[in-house]
Design a protein around this motif. Structure first.
Motif, PDB file in Angstrom:
ATOM      1  N   LEU A   1       0.833  -1.202   0.000  1.00 32.36           N
ATOM      2  CA  LEU A   1       0.000   0.000   0.000  1.00 32.36           C
ATOM      3  C   LEU A   1       0.872   1.258   0.000  1.00 32.36           C
ATOM      4  N   ILE A   2       1.936   1.242   0.782  1.00 35.73           N
ATOM      5  CA  ILE A   2       2.873   2.377   0.810  1.00 35.73           C
ATOM      6  C   ILE A   2       3.520   2.550  -0.560  1.00 35.73           C
ATOM      7  N   PHE A   3       3.987   1.444  -1.118  1.00 35.86           N
ATOM      8  CA  PHE A   3       4.603   1.473  -2.448  1.00 35.86           C
ATOM      9  C   PHE A   3       3.619   1.990  -3.491  1.00 35.86           C
ATOM     10  N   LEU A   4       2.403   1.479  -3.469  1.00 37.33           N
ATOM     11  CA  LEU A   4       1.398   1.858  -4.465  1.00 37.33           C
ATOM     12  C   LEU A   4       1.013   3.323  -4.340  1.00 37.33           C
ATOM     13  N   THR A   5       0.898   3.807  -3.105  1.00 43.63           N
ATOM     14  CA  THR A   5       0.531   5.211  -2.893  1.00 43.63           C
ATOM     15  C   THR A   5       1.577   6.150  -3.476  1.00 43.63           C
ATOM     16  N   SER A   6       2.840   5.907  -3.162  1.00 41.34           N
ATOM     17  CA  SER A   6       3.904   6.777  -3.677  1.00 41.34           C
ATOM     18  C   SER A   6       4.026   6.649  -5.195  1.00 41.34           C
ATOM     19  N   PHE A   7       3.825   5.437  -5.701  1.00 43.11           N
ATOM     20  CA  PHE A   7       3.880   5.224  -7.147  1.00 43.11           C
ATOM     21  C   PHE A   7       2.806   6.037  -7.862  1.00 43.11           C
ATOM     22  N   LEU A   8       1.578   5.994  -7.342  1.00 45.82           N
ATOM     23  CA  LEU A   8       0.470   6.684  -7.989  1.00 45.82           C
ATOM     24  C   LEU A   8       0.646   8.203  -7.942  1.00 45.82           C
ATOM     25  N   VAL A   9       1.178   8.711  -6.825  1.00 47.54           N
ATOM     26  CA  VAL A   9       1.418  10.151  -6.737  1.00 47.54           C
ATOM     27  C   VAL A   9       2.381  10.589  -7.840  1.00 47.54           C
TER      28      VAL A   9
ATOM     29  N   VAL B   1      10.500  17.107  -7.713  1.00 44.08           N
ATOM     30  CA  VAL B   1       9.306  17.514  -6.963  1.00 44.08           C
ATOM     31  C   VAL B   1       8.388  16.319  -6.748  1.00 44.08           C
ATOM     32  N   MET B   2       8.234  15.483  -7.771  1.00 42.78           N
ATOM     33  CA  MET B   2       7.343  14.331  -7.658  1.00 42.78           C
ATOM     34  C   MET B   2       7.966  13.200  -6.834  1.00 42.78           C
ATOM     35  N   ILE B   3       9.279  13.051  -6.927  1.00 42.60           N
ATOM     36  CA  ILE B   3       9.947  12.061  -6.076  1.00 42.60           C
ATOM     37  C   ILE B   3       9.779  12.452  -4.617  1.00 42.60           C
ATOM     38  N   PHE B   4       9.986  13.739  -4.333  1.00 47.84           N
ATOM     39  CA  PHE B   4       9.805  14.273  -2.985  1.00 47.84           C
ATOM     40  C   PHE B   4       8.359  14.090  -2.522  1.00 47.84           C
ATOM     41  N   ALA B   5       7.402  14.508  -3.363  1.00 50.24           N
ATOM     42  CA  ALA B   5       5.993  14.474  -2.983  1.00 50.24           C
ATOM     43  C   ALA B   5       5.504  13.045  -2.766  1.00 50.24           C
ATOM     44  N   GLY B   6       5.829  12.158  -3.701  1.00 49.14           N
ATOM     45  CA  GLY B   6       5.365  10.779  -3.569  1.00 49.14           C
ATOM     46  C   GLY B   6       5.917  10.091  -2.344  1.00 49.14           C
ATOM     47  N   THR B   7       7.214  10.260  -2.100  1.00 55.37           N
ATOM     48  CA  THR B   7       7.853   9.595  -0.958  1.00 55.37           C
ATOM     49  C   THR B   7       7.322  10.128   0.363  1.00 55.37           C
ATOM     50  N   ILE B   8       7.298  11.442   0.520  1.00 56.04           N
ATOM     51  CA  ILE B   8       6.871  12.043   1.783  1.00 56.04           C
ATOM     52  C   ILE B   8       5.384  11.804   2.040  1.00 56.04           C
ATOM     53  N   PHE B   9       4.563  11.937   1.002  1.00 50.20           N
ATOM     54  CA  PHE B   9       3.119  11.744   1.168  1.00 50.20           C
ATOM     55  C   PHE B   9       2.806  10.332   1.630  1.00 50.20           C
ATOM     56  N   ALA B  10       3.338   9.336   0.932  1.00 49.19           N
ATOM     57  CA  ALA B  10       3.045   7.942   1.279  1.00 49.19           C
ATOM     58  C   ALA B  10       3.581   7.591   2.660  1.00 49.19           C
ATOM     59  N   TYR B  11       4.802   8.030   2.957  1.00 52.23           N
ATOM     60  CA  TYR B  11       5.423   7.677   4.242  1.00 52.23           C
ATOM     61  C   TYR B  11       4.676   8.310   5.415  1.00 52.23           C
ATOM     62  N   THR B  12       4.409   9.612   5.343  1.00 46.95           N
ATOM     63  CA  THR B  12       3.760  10.287   6.475  1.00 46.95           C
ATOM     64  C   THR B  12       2.287   9.894   6.598  1.00 46.95           C
TER      65      THR B  12
ATOM     66  N   ALA C   1      13.939  -8.217   8.317  1.00 49.54           N
ATOM     67  CA  ALA C   1      14.434  -7.971   9.674  1.00 49.54           C
ATOM     68  C   ALA C   1      13.346  -7.419  10.589  1.00 49.54           C
ATOM     69  N   HIS C   2      12.122  -7.268  10.071  1.00 49.97           N
ATOM     70  CA  HIS C   2      10.979  -6.752  10.845  1.00 49.97           C
ATOM     71  C   HIS C   2      11.235  -5.345  11.374  1.00 49.97           C
ATOM     72  N   SER C   3      11.948  -4.543  10.577  1.00 48.15           N
ATOM     73  CA  SER C   3      12.144  -3.131  10.908  1.00 48.15           C
ATOM     74  C   SER C   3      11.125  -2.341  10.091  1.00 48.15           C
ATOM     75  N   TYR C   4       9.959  -2.125  10.676  1.00 48.29           N
ATOM     76  CA  TYR C   4       8.807  -1.662   9.922  1.00 48.29           C
ATOM     77  C   TYR C   4       8.968  -0.237   9.380  1.00 48.29           C
ATOM     78  N   MET C   5       9.475   0.665  10.204  1.00 46.67           N
ATOM     79  CA  MET C   5       9.602   2.070   9.783  1.00 46.67           C
ATOM     80  C   MET C   5      10.564   2.200   8.602  1.00 46.67           C
ATOM     81  N   LEU C   6      11.709   1.529   8.697  1.00 46.98           N
ATOM     82  CA  LEU C   6      12.724   1.647   7.646  1.00 46.98           C
ATOM     83  C   LEU C   6      12.274   0.954   6.355  1.00 46.98           C
ATOM     84  N   ALA C   7      11.580  -0.169   6.500  1.00 49.98           N
ATOM     85  CA  ALA C   7      11.035  -0.830   5.309  1.00 49.98           C
ATOM     86  C   ALA C   7       9.991   0.057   4.642  1.00 49.98           C
ATOM     87  N   ALA C   8       9.172   0.718   5.447  1.00 45.89           N
ATOM     88  CA  ALA C   8       8.150   1.619   4.904  1.00 45.89           C
ATOM     89  C   ALA C   8       8.798   2.779   4.150  1.00 45.89           C
TER      90      ALA C   8
END
Length: 377
Positions: A8-16, A54-65, A194-201
């Motif tokens: 879902l995180i991947f798809l959200t940033s991809f679509l943005v 701008v889109m790399i920034f927007a997609g990454t930050i939007f999906a992550y936050t 490694a079950h490091s959820y934040m970093l994987a996200a």
């Protein structure tokens, strides 16, 4: 945490990135926010928008936050939640700083020294305030912990080097975005195992935005990422790499515990680091600034071998994947020997196009001299 949330995180940033990049291209062309050909180093023949970052920034930050609260639900203790929130705050502040440095350079230009100062400032924020730093070599070459002052210096230096290394390879359509995508995907899989959820996200958020952007950046490129994109990619990959190196081995599952963490990080970043190292050495020997642009990169050597942008990008994607796979294949080998083996092969392979170009130039010079000699006779 289930794979569904990562997807879902991947798809959200991809679509943005995928949906919003075409309007950005149109606006950039209308407002003349483009890179025009003319410089001998420039490889494009038409004006191309430069604000893809701008889109790399927007997609990454939007999906992550947006989806970070769902990630926090999977953390077991208040201490883990506090660390994730703290790391995220310092990282977001650093990304914002680099983004504005990059966007200014993309629009009106910025002196190299001021960009370098900005990179150092970002490194100091993350090291001194965020405590995201390298604390030792973890058995590599028999070395473990290092003094605090050495840790600070090495960590800030690492941030500056990797940020600029990604920036250096952004000279061919799709190259930096593709290598960044492979790197983010590799880190994402490792942290997920490694079950490091934040970093994987974070890794999958970057991964999605890069793939969405790459659709328009792959040859023939409709838009460039500019410094606003390459600097952010370098920063996030560097943070992920340092976090991976410093990951507590006691918490690692069997699937990744035998993989040398420093080697894995170096393998993911092998191409940009090797290219940056030889470029800095070459420019220093010539007495020019390490940040001064030229045509001595490995992708330029491949261009001289008559490969086009698409072929060069694919070749270097394959190279990066093979080096990462090699680092995994030497699992359970002594970390020093594994590093020397994989690193040595990675360095040697990248010298092949440079050797071929050198021989071609040497033969060309010999032919010209022979023709001059005959004319003189």
């Amino acid at each position: 945490m289930g794979l569904g949330l990562y997807f879902l995180i991947f798809l959200t940033s991809f679509l943005v990135a995928f949906i919003c990049t075409p309007p950005l291209i149109r606006v950039s062309l209308r407002k003349n926010l483009t890179d025009t050909p003319g410089d001998l180093r420039k490889l494009h023949t038409r004006s191309i928008p430069t604000l893809g970052g701008v889109m790399i920034f927007a997609g990454t930050i939007f999906a992550y936050t947006l989806l970070l609260p769902l990630v926090l639900d999977y953390l077991r203790t208040d201490g883990e939640i506090k660390i994730v929130i703290s790391d995220s705050c310092y990282l977001m502040a650093s990304i914002l700083l680099l983004f504005f440095i990059g966007i200014k350079d993309d629009i009106i230009g910025t002196a190299a020294i001021f960009k370098l100062l900005g990179h150092i400032m970002v490194g100091m924020i993350l090291v001194l305030m965020g405590n995201i730093r390298i604390t030792g070599f973890h058995g590599l070459f028999g070395q473990y912990a290092i003094p605090y002052w050495a840790s600070v210096f090495l960590s800030v230096f690492t941030y500056v080097v990797i940020i600029n290394a990604i920036n250096f390879i952004d000279g061919i359509d799709g190259l930096a975005a593709g290598v960044g995508f492979i790197g983010a995907a590799s880190f994402g899989v490792w942290f997920a195992c490694a079950h490091s959820y934040m970093l994987a996200a974070l890794a999958f958020a970057l991964c999605g935005s890069l793939l969405g952007f790459l659709i328009y950046n792959f040859s023939p490129a409709k838009i460039f990422m500019g410094d606003s994109g390459s600097l952010i990619i370098g920063l996030i990959l560097c943070v992920l790499g340092i976090k991976l190196i410093e990951f507590d081995p006691a918490q690692l599952p069997g699937s990744v515990v035998g993989i040398s963490r420093p080697l894995f990080v170096m393998s993911v970043l092998a191409y940009p680091l090797i290219d940056a190292l030889r470029i800095v050495i070459l420019r220093s020997v010539k007495g020019t600034s390490p940040l001064e642009a030229d045509r001595n990169h490995i992708h330029h050597a491949l261009l001289d071998m008559q490969l086009n942008h698409r072929q060069i990008s694919l070749v270097l994607y394959l190279y990066t994947i093979l080096v990462v796979v090699s680092a995994v294949m030497v699992k359970n080998m002594d970390s020093t020997w594994a590093f020397v083996t994989v690193g040595g092969i990675a360095v040697v392979v990248l010298q092949i196009p440079l050797i071929i170009r050198f021989k071609k130039r040497k033969n060309k010079v010999s032919i010209v001299k022979e023709m001059d000699r005959h004319q003189a006779i």
